[in-house]
Scaffold this motif. Structure first.
Motif, PDB file in Angstrom:
ATOM      1  N   MET A   1      15.588  11.227  -1.392  1.00 38.03           N
ATOM      2  CA  MET A   1      15.201  10.808  -0.068  1.00 38.03           C
ATOM      3  C   MET A   1      14.468   9.475  -0.177  1.00 38.03           C
ATOM      4  O   MET A   1      13.754   9.213  -1.115  1.00 38.03           O
ATOM      5  N   SER A   2      14.652   8.632   0.843  1.00 41.34           N
ATOM      6  CA  SER A   2      14.022   7.324   0.864  1.00 41.34           C
ATOM      7  C   SER A   2      13.422   7.073   2.235  1.00 41.34           C
ATOM      8  O   SER A   2      13.900   7.579   3.231  1.00 41.34           O
ATOM      9  N   MET A   3      12.385   6.266   2.225  1.00 44.33           N
ATOM     10  CA  MET A   3      11.782   5.847   3.483  1.00 44.33           C
ATOM     11  C   MET A   3      11.135   4.492   3.260  1.00 44.33           C
ATOM     12  O   MET A   3      10.669   4.180   2.179  1.00 44.33           O
ATOM     13  N   ARG A   4      11.108   3.690   4.295  1.00 46.97           N
ATOM     14  CA  ARG A   4      10.514   2.361   4.198  1.00 46.97           C
ATOM     15  C   ARG A   4       8.999   2.452   4.119  1.00 46.97           C
ATOM     16  O   ARG A   4       8.386   3.312   4.728  1.00 46.97           O
ATOM     17  N   SER A   5       8.410   1.517   3.382  1.00 45.86           N
ATOM     18  CA  SER A   5       6.958   1.454   3.262  1.00 45.86           C
ATOM     19  C   SER A   5       6.360   0.868   4.534  1.00 45.86           C
ATOM     20  O   SER A   5       7.052   0.247   5.350  1.00 45.86           O
ATOM     21  N   PHE A   6       5.062   1.024   4.676  1.00 47.60           N
ATOM     22  CA  PHE A   6       4.367   0.468   5.834  1.00 47.60           C
ATOM     23  C   PHE A   6       4.488  -1.055   5.839  1.00 47.60           C
ATOM     24  O   PHE A   6       4.756  -1.668   6.876  1.00 47.60           O
ATOM     25  N   SER A   7       4.313  -1.692   4.674  1.00 50.35           N
ATOM     26  CA  SER A   7       4.413  -3.154   4.614  1.00 50.35           C
ATOM     27  C   SER A   7       5.826  -3.624   4.950  1.00 50.35           C
ATOM     28  O   SER A   7       6.007  -4.675   5.578  1.00 50.35           O
ATOM     29  N   ASP A   8       6.837  -2.866   4.554  1.00 53.58           N
ATOM     30  CA  ASP A   8       8.214  -3.211   4.900  1.00 53.58           C
ATOM     31  C   ASP A   8       8.420  -3.090   6.410  1.00 53.58           C
ATOM     32  O   ASP A   8       9.092  -3.913   7.024  1.00 53.58           O
ATOM     33  N   ARG A   9       7.818  -2.076   7.018  1.00 55.17           N
ATOM     34  CA  ARG A   9       7.928  -1.901   8.468  1.00 55.17           C
ATOM     35  C   ARG A   9       7.259  -3.067   9.199  1.00 55.17           C
ATOM     36  O   ARG A   9       7.753  -3.532  10.224  1.00 55.17           O
ATOM     37  N   ILE A  10       6.143  -3.543   8.677  1.00 50.24           N
ATOM     38  CA  ILE A  10       5.464  -4.697   9.272  1.00 50.24           C
ATOM     39  C   ILE A  10       6.366  -5.930   9.180  1.00 50.24           C
ATOM     40  O   ILE A  10       6.559  -6.648  10.162  1.00 50.24           O
TER      41      ILE A  10
END
Length: 153
Positions: A1-10
């Motif tokens: 499973m993968s999910m984007r990091s908070f910094s990537d979302r920013i």
């Protein structure tokens, strides 16, 4: 499973809004026969609201996607639903401001916003595909499989 990091979302949200406003402001001034200053204010306020909405919506959407499908991979139908739901939420948030700022009715603001949404619907669709290709989601296993650890941007 993968999910984007908070910094990537920013990074995603900021790039989306900066590029969008650079296209929107002059195009809207021309299309709606409004001063660039007015479309600029609408663009900046809209971008601010949209940035916050983008962060919250995408986080919630990805969590819902993981909950219901077990992954964050977006198929074409999921991408279409994602873009449409995002824009529908943004309409609800922005119509009252646009009507007030331009001194027009809610109906006129809605009609104006429909054309803006049409632009942003296509823009969001294309931007997100491009963003995923330029900044692909990395599997959590590559980072020790710890879901709470922030992934490098």
């Amino acid at each position: 499973m993968s999910m984007r990091s908070f910094s990537d979302r920013i990074r995603h949200a900021v790039l989306f809004e900066l590029i969008g406003i650079a296209i929107f402001t002059p195009a809207a001034a021309w299309l709606f026969n409004q001063p660039v200053a007015h479309t600029g204010v609408i663009g900046v306020v809209s971008a601010t609201v949209a940035t916050i909405w983008n962060l919250l919506f995408n986080l919630g959407f990805d969590h819902a996607l993981v909950r219901f499908t077990g992954r964050v991979v977006k198929t074409m139908p999921i991408r279409v639903a994602h873009a449409m739901l995002f824009e529908a939420g943004l309409i609800v948030l922005l119509i009252p401001f646009v009507a007030w700022y331009l001194g027009i009715s809610l109906w006129a603001a809605l009609m104006m916003d429909i054309s803006i949404v049409a632009f942003y619907l296509v823009y969001a669709f294309v931007f997100n595909i491009a963003y995923d290709r330029v900044f692909p989601v990395r599997p959590l296993k590559a980072y020790g499989g710890v879901a709470s650890r922030a992934l490098p941007a």
